[in-house]
Design a protein around this motif. Structure first.
Motif, PDB file in Angstrom:
ATOM      1  N   ALA A  45       0.818  -1.214   0.000  1.00 29.50           N
ATOM      2  CA  ALA A  45       0.000   0.000   0.000  1.00 29.50           C
ATOM      3  C   ALA A  45       0.852   1.265   0.000  1.00 29.50           C
ATOM      4  CB  ALA A  45      -0.964  -0.027   1.188  1.00 29.50           C
ATOM      5  N   PRO A  46       1.915   1.351   0.824  1.00 24.90           N
ATOM      6  CA  PRO A  46       2.740   2.567   0.767  1.00 24.90           C
ATOM      7  C   PRO A  46       3.372   2.800  -0.602  1.00 24.90           C
ATOM      8  CG  PRO A  46       3.188   1.361   2.792  1.00 24.90           C
ATOM      9  CD  PRO A  46       2.327   0.479   1.939  1.00 24.90           C
ATOM     10  N   ALA A  47       3.744   1.728  -1.288  1.00 27.56           N
ATOM     11  CA  ALA A  47       4.334   1.890  -2.623  1.00 27.56           C
ATOM     12  C   ALA A  47       3.315   2.483  -3.585  1.00 27.56           C
ATOM     13  CB  ALA A  47       4.840   0.548  -3.144  1.00 27.56           C
ATOM     14  N   VAL A  48       2.077   2.031  -3.503  1.00 27.62           N
ATOM     15  CA  VAL A  48       1.035   2.582  -4.371  1.00 27.62           C
ATOM     16  C   VAL A  48       0.820   4.061  -4.082  1.00 27.62           C
ATOM     17  CG1 VAL A  48      -1.427   2.498  -4.935  1.00 27.62           C
ATOM     18  CG2 VAL A  48      -0.142   0.370  -4.666  1.00 27.62           C
ATOM     19  N   ILE A  49       0.834   4.422  -2.810  1.00 25.31           N
ATOM     20  CA  ILE A  49       0.560   5.803  -2.429  1.00 25.31           C
ATOM     21  C   ILE A  49       1.710   6.738  -2.804  1.00 25.31           C
ATOM     22  CG2 ILE A  49       0.148   7.337  -0.455  1.00 25.31           C
ATOM     23  CD1 ILE A  49      -1.162   4.870   0.948  1.00 25.31           C
ATOM     24  N   HIS A  50       2.931   6.281  -2.567  1.00 23.09           N
ATOM     25  CA  HIS A  50       4.081   7.175  -2.692  1.00 23.09           C
ATOM     26  C   HIS A  50       4.964   6.896  -3.914  1.00 23.09           C
ATOM     27  CE1 HIS A  50       3.092   8.590   1.302  1.00 23.09           C
ATOM     28  NE2 HIS A  50       3.184   7.349   1.785  1.00 23.09           N
ATOM     29  N   LEU A  70      -2.867  -6.150  -2.924  1.00 24.81           N
ATOM     30  CA  LEU A  70      -2.189  -5.212  -2.041  1.00 24.81           C
ATOM     31  C   LEU A  70      -1.631  -5.921  -0.820  1.00 24.81           C
ATOM     32  CD1 LEU A  70      -4.665  -2.178  -1.976  1.00 24.81           C
ATOM     33  CD2 LEU A  70      -2.463  -2.303  -3.159  1.00 24.81           C
ATOM     34  N   GLY A  71      -0.513  -5.403  -0.308  1.00 26.65           N
ATOM     35  CA  GLY A  71       0.039  -5.855   0.954  1.00 26.65           C
ATOM     36  C   GLY A  71       0.055  -4.699   1.926  1.00 26.65           C
ATOM     37  N   GLY A  72      -0.268  -4.981   3.176  1.00 27.07           N
ATOM     38  CA  GLY A  72      -0.259  -3.941   4.191  1.00 27.07           C
ATOM     39  C   GLY A  72      -1.095  -4.336   5.381  1.00 27.07           C
ATOM     40  N   SER A  73      -1.027  -3.519   6.434  1.00 23.79           N
ATOM     41  CA  SER A  73      -1.834  -3.789   7.624  1.00 23.79           C
ATOM     42  C   SER A  73      -2.333  -2.503   8.268  1.00 23.79           C
ATOM     43  CB  SER A  73      -1.029  -4.602   8.644  1.00 23.79           C
ATOM     44  OG  SER A  73       0.138  -3.901   9.054  1.00 23.79           O
ATOM     45  N   ASP A  74      -2.106  -1.373   7.615  1.00 24.03           N
ATOM     46  CA  ASP A  74      -2.600  -0.100   8.116  1.00 24.03           C
ATOM     47  C   ASP A  74      -3.896   0.242   7.386  1.00 24.03           C
ATOM     48  OD1 ASP A  74      -2.819   3.009   7.709  1.00 24.03           O
ATOM     49  OD2 ASP A  74      -1.581   2.718   9.503  1.00 24.03           O
ATOM     50  N   PRO A  75      -5.016   0.299   8.096  1.00 26.74           N
ATOM     51  CA  PRO A  75      -6.298   0.519   7.411  1.00 26.74           C
ATOM     52  C   PRO A  75      -6.326   1.795   6.574  1.00 26.74           C
ATOM     53  CG  PRO A  75      -6.665  -0.222   9.661  1.00 26.74           C
ATOM     54  CD  PRO A  75      -5.199   0.038   9.544  1.00 26.74           C
ATOM     55  N   GLY A  76      -5.727   2.867   7.077  1.00 33.07           N
ATOM     56  CA  GLY A  76      -5.736   4.120   6.328  1.00 33.07           C
ATOM     57  C   GLY A  76      -4.946   4.023   5.038  1.00 33.07           C
ATOM     58  N   GLU A  77      -3.766   3.405   5.112  1.00 34.74           N
ATOM     59  CA  GLU A  77      -2.956   3.238   3.907  1.00 34.74           C
ATOM     60  C   GLU A  77      -3.644   2.339   2.902  1.00 34.74           C
ATOM     61  OE1 GLU A  77       1.620   3.776   5.563  1.00 34.74           O
ATOM     62  OE2 GLU A  77       0.803   1.764   5.301  1.00 34.74           O
ATOM     63  N   LEU A  78      -4.216   1.241   3.368  1.00 30.93           N
ATOM     64  CA  LEU A  78      -4.888   0.313   2.461  1.00 30.93           C
ATOM     65  C   LEU A  78      -6.113   0.966   1.820  1.00 30.93           C
ATOM     66  CD1 LEU A  78      -4.531  -2.956   4.524  1.00 30.93           C
ATOM     67  CD2 LEU A  78      -3.658  -2.610   2.207  1.00 30.93           C
ATOM     68  N   ALA A  79      -6.809   1.802   2.564  1.00 29.30           N
ATOM     69  CA  ALA A  79      -7.963   2.502   2.002  1.00 29.30           C
ATOM     70  C   ALA A  79      -7.518   3.449   0.892  1.00 29.30           C
ATOM     71  CB  ALA A  79      -8.699   3.271   3.096  1.00 29.30           C
ATOM     72  N   GLU A  80      -6.438   4.209   1.144  1.00 28.11           N
ATOM     73  CA  GLU A  80      -5.955   5.147   0.133  1.00 28.11           C
ATOM     74  C   GLU A  80      -5.448   4.411  -1.097  1.00 28.11           C
ATOM     75  OE1 GLU A  80      -4.827   8.749  -1.764  1.00 28.11           O
ATOM     76  OE2 GLU A  80      -6.343   8.152  -0.298  1.00 28.11           O
ATOM     77  N   ALA A  81      -4.704   3.314  -0.890  1.00 32.14           N
ATOM     78  CA  ALA A  81      -4.210   2.531  -2.020  1.00 32.14           C
ATOM     79  C   ALA A  81      -5.370   1.934  -2.815  1.00 32.14           C
ATOM     80  CB  ALA A  81      -3.278   1.432  -1.531  1.00 32.14           C
ATOM     81  N   SER A  82      -6.414   1.510  -2.130  1.00 36.27           N
ATOM     82  CA  SER A  82      -7.590   0.953  -2.812  1.00 36.27           C
ATOM     83  C   SER A  82      -8.291   2.014  -3.643  1.00 36.27           C
ATOM     84  CB  SER A  82      -8.562   0.366  -1.783  1.00 36.27           C
ATOM     85  OG  SER A  82      -7.970  -0.705  -1.076  1.00 36.27           O
ATOM     86  N   ARG A  83      -8.389   3.218  -3.106  1.00 34.35           N
ATOM     87  CA  ARG A  83      -9.019   4.314  -3.849  1.00 34.35           C
ATOM     88  C   ARG A  83      -8.236   4.609  -5.129  1.00 34.35           C
ATOM     89  NH1 ARG A  83      -8.245   9.226  -5.030  1.00 34.35           N
ATOM     90  NH2 ARG A  83      -6.306   9.355  -3.816  1.00 34.35           N
ATOM     91  N   ILE A  84      -6.912   4.647  -5.014  1.00 30.81           N
ATOM     92  CA  ILE A  84      -6.056   4.907  -6.181  1.00 30.81           C
ATOM     93  C   ILE A  84      -6.205   3.785  -7.202  1.00 30.81           C
ATOM     94  CG2 ILE A  84      -3.649   5.077  -6.936  1.00 30.81           C
ATOM     95  CD1 ILE A  84      -3.081   6.392  -4.151  1.00 30.81           C
ATOM     96  N   ALA A  85      -6.171   2.543  -6.719  1.00 22.85           N
ATOM     97  CA  ALA A  85      -6.245   1.392  -7.627  1.00 22.85           C
ATOM     98  C   ALA A  85      -7.587   1.334  -8.339  1.00 22.85           C
ATOM     99  CB  ALA A  85      -6.010   0.106  -6.841  1.00 22.85           C
ATOM    100  N   ALA A 129     -14.894   0.729   2.101  1.00 24.16           N
ATOM    101  CA  ALA A 129     -15.444   2.082   2.145  1.00 24.16           C
ATOM    102  C   ALA A 129     -14.802   2.994   1.104  1.00 24.16           C
ATOM    103  CB  ALA A 129     -15.253   2.669   3.546  1.00 24.16           C
ATOM    104  N   ALA A 130     -13.543   2.687   0.747  1.00 20.75           N
ATOM    105  CA  ALA A 130     -12.813   3.544  -0.184  1.00 20.75           C
ATOM    106  C   ALA A 130     -12.906   3.090  -1.630  1.00 20.75           C
ATOM    107  CB  ALA A 130     -11.334   3.597   0.217  1.00 20.75           C
ATOM    108  N   SER A 131     -13.347   1.857  -1.870  1.00 15.57           N
ATOM    109  CA  SER A 131     -13.276   1.280  -3.213  1.00 15.57           C
ATOM    110  C   SER A 131     -14.651   0.955  -3.772  1.00 15.57           C
ATOM    111  CB  SER A 131     -12.426  -0.005  -3.184  1.00 15.57           C
ATOM    112  OG  SER A 131     -12.536  -0.686  -4.424  1.00 15.57           O
TER     113      SER A 131
END
Length: 332
Positions: A45-50, A70-85, A129-131
C-alpha cells in the motif's frame, strides 16, 4: 453485493506471484484465456501511495478481468491505495494474508495477519469504504502452531463480517519461522478437505481453492466438489498452454475453439514491437513465454533460443520468430 467482472472470472484464476505476474505476463496469459481472472504481483500500500503509480499498477486494457493484490496492515494506507487502484480501473482489489516472506512479516502483513483477524477485518472495512470495486482476501489455513480446523473458520467469520464475500484459500499452513518462502510453497502439507469443508460451513461465501494444483483436470475436480473457484499458480506460469488454452472451453463453457500455442506466440509480436518502441527490452517480455510449448517437441529449442538471445542488444521480434521455427521444425 452485485457480481462484477471478477467474480465469475474467479472460477479459474492465475495466482499473484512476485517477480512473475507483471503486466507482460498478464497480457501473454490473456491471449490464452478470455475469461480467467489474472492477478498482479503483490504491491504494498505505501508503494502505491508514494511510488510511481503508472509503473507499479498501470496495466493494458486487454488484461481485464484483472485484480490488484495489495500488501499492508494499516487501514488508512490500504484505504488510500484501494481508492487509487480503483481509479485505475481494476476489477478487484485483493488483500494479501498469505505471503510468508521475512520482509512481509517485518511489515506486519501477509501470512502473519492470520494471527490478527480483527485487524484484517478493520483493514477490509476501510478498503471497502474507499473502493467502488470488490475487495477480496487471499489467505492461508493458518500459521505456525495454529490449529487450522479452529483458526480458519473463525478467520472467515470475522473477516466476512466486515463485508468480504470472496476468499482465495491456499490450502497449506505457513510456517513463519524455520521455512523459506519457497519451502512454504511445498513443505507444509495440503489440506484440501478442510477448504472444501469451509464451503459447506459458509455456503454464502465465494471460496476459491489454491495450492498444489497443476492440471486443469484437477481444477475440474475441485469445482465438481462444490468449490466456487480454483486458483493456480506455478503450473499456470511454467506450463501456461496446458492450463489456459482450453480453460475457456473446459471451465467456462465457452464454445469458441481454443487458440494454438503457435498463434499465441504470433499474437505477442505486435505487443513486443510496441514494448520495444517504448524503450523496453525483449527479454522483459519473453522471459514469461519460455514455458509456452512445455511438453511438446521443440520446447527445449524454443526455450534455449529465447534464453540465449532475447537479452542481446537490439534483439527484436525476429528472435521470437526464430525460436518458433525450432518448434515447427520438430513438429514437421
Amino acid at each position: 453485493m452485485p457480481l462484477n467482472a471478477a467474480t465469475p472470472a474467479a472460477r479459474l484464476s492465475v495466482a499473484p506471484m512476485m517477480d512473475w505476474t507483471d503486466r507482460h505476463c498478464r497480457y501473454f496469459h490473456r491471449l490464452m484465456s478470455r475469461n480467467a481472472l489474472l492477478y498482479t504481483e503483490m504491491v504494498t500500500a505505501p508503494a502505491v501511495i508514494h511510488g510511481d503509480q503508472d509503473r507499479l499498477i498501470g496495466f493494458d486494457e486487454a488484461e481485464h478481468p484483472v485484480a490488484l493484490q495489495l500488501g499492508g496492515s494499516d487501514p488508512g494506507e490500504l484505504a488510500e491505495a484501494s481508492r487509487i487502484a480503483a481509479a485505475y480501473g481494476y476489477d478487484e482489489i485483493n488483500l494479501n494474508v498469505g505471503c510468508p516472506s521475512d520482509r512481509v512479516q517485518s511489515g506486519c502483513f501477509g501470512a502473519v495477519l492470520m494471527e490478527r483477524p480483527e485487524l484484517v477485518a478493520e483493514c477490509i472495512s476501510a478498503m471497502i469504504a474507499a473502493s467502488p470495486v470488490e475487495v477480496t482476501v487471499k489467505c492461508r489455513i493458518g500459521v505456525d502452531d495454529q490449529i487450522p480446523e479452529e483458526v480458519l473458520p473463525a478467520f472467515l467469520e470475522t473477516v466476512s463480517a466486515a463485508g468480504v464475500t470472496r476468499f482465495a484459500i491456499h490450502a497449506r499452513k505457513a510456517w513463519l519461522q524455520g521455512l523459506s518462502p519457497k519451502e512454504n510453497r511445498d513443505i507444509p502439507p495440503l489440506d484440501y478437505p478442510l477448504v472444501h469443508a469451509m464451503k459447506q460451513a459458509f455456503p454464502h461465501l465465494h471460496l476459491s481453492i489454491n495450492g498444489g494444483i497443476t492440471m486443469l483436470e484437477e481444477a475440474q475436480v475441485h469445482l465438481a466438489a462444490g468449490m466456487d473457484g480454483v486458483m493456480i499458480g506455478r503450473a499456470a506460469y511454467h506450463a501456461p498452454a496446458g492450463i489456459l488454452l482450453s480453460a475457456d472451453r473446459d471451465i467456462f463453457g465457452d464454445s469458441a475453439p481454443p487458440r494454438s500455442a503457435e498463434s499465441v506466440a504470433h499474437a505477442m509480436l505486435p505487443y513486443i514491437e510496441a514494448h520495444l518502441m517504448a524503450g523496453g527490452r525483449l527479454h522483459q517480455v519473453t522471459r514469461h513465454m519460455l514455458g509456452l510449448f512445455t511438453g511438446r517437441p521443440g520446447a527445449r529449442g524454443w526455450k534455449r533460443y529465447l534464453s540465449e538471445n532475447a537479452h542481446r542488444d537490439g534483439a527484436g521480434p525476429e528472435v521470437v520468430e526464430r525460436a518458433l521455427a525450432e518448434v515447427t521444425a520438430r513438429a514437421a
